[in-house]
Design a protein around this motif. Structure first.
Motif, PDB file in Angstrom:
ATOM      1  N   ILE A 176      15.570  24.346  50.508  1.00  0.00           N
ATOM      2  CA  ILE A 176      14.785  24.896  51.406  1.00  0.00           C
ATOM      3  C   ILE A 176      15.265  24.571  52.710  1.00  0.00           C
ATOM      4  O   ILE A 176      15.047  23.192  53.340  1.00  0.00           O
ATOM      5  N   HIS A 177      15.221  25.522  53.723  1.00  0.00           N
ATOM      6  CA  HIS A 177      15.667  25.349  55.019  1.00  0.00           C
ATOM      7  C   HIS A 177      14.291  25.613  55.897  1.00  0.00           C
ATOM      8  O   HIS A 177      13.897  26.790  56.009  1.00  0.00           O
ATOM      9  N   GLY A 178      13.877  24.401  56.282  1.00  0.00           N
ATOM     10  CA  GLY A 178      12.500  24.721  57.320  1.00  0.00           C
ATOM     11  C   GLY A 178      12.609  25.009  58.549  1.00  0.00           C
ATOM     12  O   GLY A 178      13.952  25.241  58.922  1.00  0.00           O
ATOM     13  N   VAL A 179      11.595  24.834  59.247  1.00  0.00           N
ATOM     14  CA  VAL A 179      11.692  25.051  60.957  1.00  0.00           C
ATOM     15  C   VAL A 179      11.261  23.838  61.486  1.00  0.00           C
ATOM     16  O   VAL A 179      10.272  23.504  61.307  1.00  0.00           O
ATOM     17  N   ALA A 196       6.846  22.305  51.496  1.00  0.00           N
ATOM     18  CA  ALA A 196       7.159  23.675  50.783  1.00  0.00           C
ATOM     19  C   ALA A 196       7.535  22.960  49.595  1.00  0.00           C
ATOM     20  O   ALA A 196       7.384  23.528  48.318  1.00  0.00           O
ATOM     21  N   GLY A 197       8.561  21.913  49.372  1.00  0.00           N
ATOM     22  CA  GLY A 197       9.079  21.369  48.171  1.00  0.00           C
ATOM     23  C   GLY A 197       8.091  21.037  47.327  1.00  0.00           C
ATOM     24  O   GLY A 197       7.927  20.940  46.078  1.00  0.00           O
ATOM     25  N   ALA A 198       7.099  20.060  48.028  1.00  0.00           N
ATOM     26  CA  ALA A 198       5.999  19.245  47.170  1.00  0.00           C
ATOM     27  C   ALA A 198       5.041  20.370  46.724  1.00  0.00           C
ATOM     28  O   ALA A 198       4.452  20.100  45.567  1.00  0.00           O
ATOM     29  N   GLU A 199       4.741  21.423  47.517  1.00  0.00           N
ATOM     30  CA  GLU A 199       3.829  22.610  46.847  1.00  0.00           C
ATOM     31  C   GLU A 199       4.613  23.347  45.690  1.00  0.00           C
ATOM     32  O   GLU A 199       3.950  23.548  44.838  1.00  0.00           O
ATOM     33  N   LEU A 200       5.994  23.338  45.745  1.00  0.00           N
ATOM     34  CA  LEU A 200       6.637  24.081  44.470  1.00  0.00           C
ATOM     35  C   LEU A 200       6.297  22.903  43.320  1.00  0.00           C
ATOM     36  O   LEU A 200       5.987  23.346  42.348  1.00  0.00           O
ATOM     37  N   LEU A 201       6.332  21.687  43.536  1.00  0.00           N
ATOM     38  CA  LEU A 201       6.453  20.658  42.432  1.00  0.00           C
ATOM     39  C   LEU A 201       4.905  20.535  41.902  1.00  0.00           C
ATOM     40  O   LEU A 201       4.542  20.846  40.592  1.00  0.00           O
ATOM     41  N   ALA A 202       4.053  20.993  42.762  1.00  0.00           N
ATOM     42  CA  ALA A 202       2.406  20.894  42.388  1.00  0.00           C
ATOM     43  C   ALA A 202       2.105  22.349  41.450  1.00  0.00           C
ATOM     44  O   ALA A 202       1.339  22.147  40.745  1.00  0.00           O
ATOM     45  N   ARG A 203       2.992  23.264  41.693  1.00  0.00           N
ATOM     46  CA  ARG A 203       2.444  24.326  41.057  1.00  0.00           C
ATOM     47  C   ARG A 203       3.022  24.354  39.629  1.00  0.00           C
ATOM     48  O   ARG A 203       2.969  25.216  38.738  1.00  0.00           O
ATOM     49  N   LEU A 204       4.150  23.555  39.369  1.00  0.00           N
ATOM     50  CA  LEU A 204       4.782  23.469  37.892  1.00  0.00           C
ATOM     51  C   LEU A 204       3.727  23.171  36.714  1.00  0.00           C
ATOM     52  O   LEU A 204       2.408  22.650  37.333  1.00  0.00           O
ATOM     53  N   PRO A 205       3.639  24.124  35.802  1.00  0.00           N
ATOM     54  CA  PRO A 205       2.833  23.983  34.642  1.00  0.00           C
ATOM     55  C   PRO A 205       2.349  22.170  34.413  1.00  0.00           C
ATOM     56  O   PRO A 205       3.505  21.418  34.098  1.00  0.00           O
ATOM     57  N   LEU A 258       8.576  29.529  43.390  1.00  0.00           N
ATOM     58  CA  LEU A 258       9.038  29.404  44.820  1.00  0.00           C
ATOM     59  C   LEU A 258       8.655  30.469  45.675  1.00  0.00           C
ATOM     60  O   LEU A 258       8.427  30.092  47.111  1.00  0.00           O
ATOM     61  N   ASP A 259       8.996  31.687  45.241  1.00  0.00           N
ATOM     62  CA  ASP A 259       8.517  32.953  46.080  1.00  0.00           C
ATOM     63  C   ASP A 259       7.259  32.862  46.558  1.00  0.00           C
ATOM     64  O   ASP A 259       6.967  33.172  47.683  1.00  0.00           O
ATOM     65  N   GLU A 260       6.204  32.208  45.646  1.00  0.00           N
ATOM     66  CA  GLU A 260       4.749  32.355  46.266  1.00  0.00           C
ATOM     67  C   GLU A 260       4.651  31.144  46.982  1.00  0.00           C
ATOM     68  O   GLU A 260       3.866  31.468  48.262  1.00  0.00           O
ATOM     69  N   SER A 268      11.321  30.284  57.166  1.00  0.00           N
ATOM     70  CA  SER A 268      12.117  29.344  56.488  1.00  0.00           C
ATOM     71  C   SER A 268      12.844  30.309  55.587  1.00  0.00           C
ATOM     72  O   SER A 268      12.523  31.295  55.073  1.00  0.00           O
ATOM     73  N   HIS A 269      14.022  29.749  54.765  1.00  0.00           N
ATOM     74  CA  HIS A 269      14.774  30.347  53.720  1.00  0.00           C
ATOM     75  C   HIS A 269      14.956  29.609  52.800  1.00  0.00           C
ATOM     76  O   HIS A 269      15.108  28.173  53.075  1.00  0.00           O
ATOM     77  N   VAL A 270      15.434  29.987  51.607  1.00  0.00           N
ATOM     78  CA  VAL A 270      15.635  29.179  50.335  1.00  0.00           C
ATOM     79  C   VAL A 270      17.330  29.381  49.782  1.00  0.00           C
ATOM     80  O   VAL A 270      17.719  30.673  49.835  1.00  0.00           O
ATOM     81  N   GLU A 271      17.784  28.556  49.133  1.00  0.00           N
ATOM     82  CA  GLU A 271      19.000  28.686  48.206  1.00  0.00           C
ATOM     83  C   GLU A 271      18.338  28.544  46.667  1.00  0.00           C
ATOM     84  O   GLU A 271      17.995  27.319  46.681  1.00  0.00           O
ATOM     85  N   PHE A 272      18.872  29.256  45.775  1.00  0.00           N
ATOM     86  CA  PHE A 272      18.469  28.937  44.639  1.00  0.00           C
ATOM     87  C   PHE A 272      19.688  29.053  43.540  1.00  0.00           C
ATOM     88  O   PHE A 272      20.204  30.260  43.417  1.00  0.00           O
TER      89      PHE A 272
END
Length: 367
Positions: A176-179, A196-205, A258-260, A268-272
């Motif tokens: 994740i490339h932030g600003v 953003a990374g923390a939010e992604l982890l929090a959204r995992l089932p 991640l998109d959500e 920001s932009h991301v690489e997957f």
């Protein structure tokens, strides 16, 4: 000293050796493989092995850390070891039976064949690998030099076990490339890659698709690491399932989550990045049923009941199978691997040696 003339260590840390054929039959070349490295999950420095002879079923307290206690309640297979000799470490390191037990068993079987020329067998290749525990165990194997037709890793747990199926496995790396902005003047500008990374982890089932909530044939998405700063954060995941097509389902779910998350970070932009690690070896082994059938027979000849199972993980054999060497996994007797409570039974190791010997004889008999 054993009389094997071509044993050598190559430039990448692999050990190759050959026990020459002593039969006139045309027998497929069989390889036995174990790995020399131990898990990085627990220290393997300064291991002090202890043999607990004639185990009586009581808890085993490890002397250098008395909080490390092996009991039949926590290690049910100990109940089958009454009267046997149990090897542990001292409590501050792993033992390293994963996979040094396999190395020792292959060496003992090699010694048997070199000292019993009356026992007929085809050519036997020995392969010891580095880096299995970090998923790179066969990266530099020279398959042409190995020259084997079929193989067996000796890296399993319970005596009698035979594993012909593994997970299929991918890795995912998300960057994740932030600003970045000065926090005192960041209003409307700063977009934190860490948040953003923390939010992604929090959204995992929370109740499925994780190692701690799955078992049997269920797969998972597992975050291994998360590091970064406001401007850049990197998350590493492993993706696992027995059915290869499901890997993409899990990866698509991770991408959607991640998109959500990134909708709140418009600048920001991301690489997957998806990295293939290994595939379920059963896809290959089902084409060569005799490889598993002969192993089952060898286990029976050693006086054991074959226990076929699937590995919720992978072995060097997973990748070797797809490199042209169909390669199931037979037991080495190692238990509680990757931990300070790792243990192995001397008698189980002896049965593994017997199984290897019978396996070579069966290939010769049926050729």
């Amino acid at each position: 000293a054993m009389g094997i003339e071509d044993a050598h260590l190559d430039e990448y840390g692999y050990v190759y050796a050959t026990i020459p054929a002593n039969t006139e039959k045309q027998v497929p070349v069989i390889c036995f493989c174990s790995h020399m490295d131990t898990s990085p999950d627990c220290s393997g420095a300064g291991v002090k092995p202890i043999i607990h002879r004639n185990y009586d079923g009581s808890p085993i307290v490890l002397p250098d850390d008395p909080s490390q206690v092996l009991s039949p309640e926590n290690h049910p297979h100990l109940k089958d070891q009454i009267g046997n000799d149990i090897i542990t470490a001292s409590g501050t390191t792993l033992l390293g039976a994963d996979n040094k037990a396999g190395l020792a068993e292959i060496m003992d079987a090699a010694h048997f064949f070199m000292t019993h020329p009356e026992v007929k067998h085809g050519a036997i290749r020995i392969l010891f690998t580095p880096d299995e525990e970090i998923g790179r165990g066969v990266d530099k194997v020279d398959m042409e030099k190995l020259g084997a037709d079929f193989g067996y890793t000796v890296d399993g747990e319970q005596r009698g076990s035979l594993e012909d199926e593994t997970f299929s496995a991918d890795a995912v790396v998300i960057t994740i490339h932030g600003v970045s902005a000065h926090p005192g003047f960041a209003k409307g500008k700063l977009e934190s890659a860490v948040k953003a990374g923390a939010e992604l982890l929090a959204r995992l089932p929370k109740d499925r698709l994780s190692p701690e909530t799955t078992g049997g044939r269920q797969g998972f998405i597992h975050p291994l690491s998360f590091e970064g700063m406001v401007e850049k954060a990197t998350l590493q995941f492993i993706i696992r399932d027995f059915e290869t097509p499901k890997l993409k389902e899990y990866e698509d779910l991770l991408r959607r989550l991640l998109d959500e998350v990134m909708q709140a970070y418009p600048n920001s932009h991301v690489e997957f990045k998806v990295i293939e690690q290994y595939r379920n070896m059963k896809e290959v082994l089902d084409k060569y049923p005799q490889v598993v059938e002969y192993a089952e027979e060898a286990i029976r000849r050693a006086g054991l009941r074959p226990i076929k199972s699937s590995i919720r993980g992978g072995t060097d054999g997973s990748r070797l199978s797809f490199m042209g060497l169909p390669c199931p996994n037979i037991f080495a007797g190692e238990h509680a691997f990757h931990s300070k409570q790792e243990w192995v039974s001397v008698q189980d190791m002896e049965k593994a040696v017997e199984t290897i010997i019978h396996l070579c004889r069966i290939w010769e008999e049926r050729s």
